[in-house]
Design a protein around this motif. Structure first.
Motif, PDB file in Angstrom:
ATOM      1  N   LYS A 133     -18.540 -52.802  46.678  1.00 60.24           N
ATOM      2  CA  LYS A 133     -18.907 -51.432  46.350  1.00 60.24           C
ATOM      3  C   LYS A 133     -20.304 -51.432  45.767  1.00 60.24           C
ATOM      4  N   ILE A 134     -21.128 -50.522  46.240  1.00 56.94           N
ATOM      5  CA  ILE A 134     -22.519 -50.428  45.824  1.00 56.94           C
ATOM      6  C   ILE A 134     -22.747 -49.035  45.226  1.00 56.94           C
ATOM      7  N   LEU A 135     -23.145 -48.978  43.971  1.00 57.19           N
ATOM      8  CA  LEU A 135     -23.481 -47.694  43.360  1.00 57.19           C
ATOM      9  C   LEU A 135     -24.950 -47.414  43.645  1.00 57.19           C
ATOM     10  N   ALA A 136     -25.195 -46.375  44.399  1.00 57.95           N
ATOM     11  CA  ALA A 136     -26.552 -46.043  44.827  1.00 57.95           C
ATOM     12  C   ALA A 136     -27.278 -45.184  43.798  1.00 57.95           C
ATOM     13  N   ILE A 191     -25.209 -59.146  39.875  1.00 64.88           N
ATOM     14  CA  ILE A 191     -26.505 -58.464  39.869  1.00 64.88           C
ATOM     15  C   ILE A 191     -26.467 -57.443  40.999  1.00 64.88           C
ATOM     16  N   THR A 192     -26.926 -56.262  40.710  1.00 67.49           N
ATOM     17  CA  THR A 192     -27.107 -55.276  41.763  1.00 67.49           C
ATOM     18  C   THR A 192     -28.348 -54.469  41.428  1.00 67.49           C
ATOM     19  N   SER A 193     -29.142 -54.222  42.420  1.00 65.01           N
ATOM     20  CA  SER A 193     -30.357 -53.457  42.223  1.00 65.01           C
ATOM     21  C   SER A 193     -30.772 -52.834  43.544  1.00 65.01           C
ATOM     22  N   TRP A 194     -31.722 -51.920  43.469  1.00 62.85           N
ATOM     23  CA  TRP A 194     -32.139 -51.151  44.638  1.00 62.85           C
ATOM     24  C   TRP A 194     -33.608 -51.326  44.958  1.00 62.85           C
ATOM     25  N   VAL A 195     -33.874 -51.322  46.234  1.00 57.31           N
ATOM     26  CA  VAL A 195     -35.223 -51.199  46.757  1.00 57.31           C
ATOM     27  C   VAL A 195     -35.170 -49.974  47.662  1.00 57.31           C
TER      28      VAL A 195
END
Length: 127
Positions: free
Chosen positions: A56-59, A112-116
């Protein structure tokens, strides 16, 4: 825990396997077009996360997106990578490059989760 395979699970898994990007619950609901309700979709997606089928990815828009786990197995399951969201077509993709962070002594990293954000390879020429 072994779970029952249901028509709802099979339909959602087929959609995720056929997608070239992570899908939100709304996207899945639009594709299924009334075959199952929102609660069923939510339960199936969360069971897939619990079973290591998806992550699951929280955008940055507050929505959750779900992507199939490709390189995970029972011994190794992590998602320490960045995600890319195209600001034109809204496509969400996992960037497979593993990310590491140096933490202070005594801290233990779980994930770790992050956005580009930017333009995907299909939209970059149009921007």
């Amino acid at each position: 825990m072994k779970r029952r395979n249901t028509p709802a699970k099979a339909a959602i898994l087929t959609l995720l396997k056929g997608a070239n990007a992570a899908l939100s619950q709304d996207m899945i609901e639009a594709e299924i077009k009334g075959e199952m309700d929102r609660v069923t979709i939510y339960r199936v997606l969360n069971s897939f996360c619990e079973d290591g089928i998806t992550h699951k990815i929280l955008a940055d828009d507050g929505k959750y997106y779900f992507a199939l786990c490709h390189s995970c197995n029972d011994e190794h399951h992590d998602h320490d990578h960045f995600h890319f969201k195209c600001i034109n077509c809204q496509k969400v993709e996992c960037l497979e490059e593993k990310v590491t962070v140096s933490l202070p002594v005594g801290y233990v990293q779980k994930s770790i989760t992050s956005w580009v954000t930017g333009y995907c390879n299909l939209c970059a020429g149009k921007a």
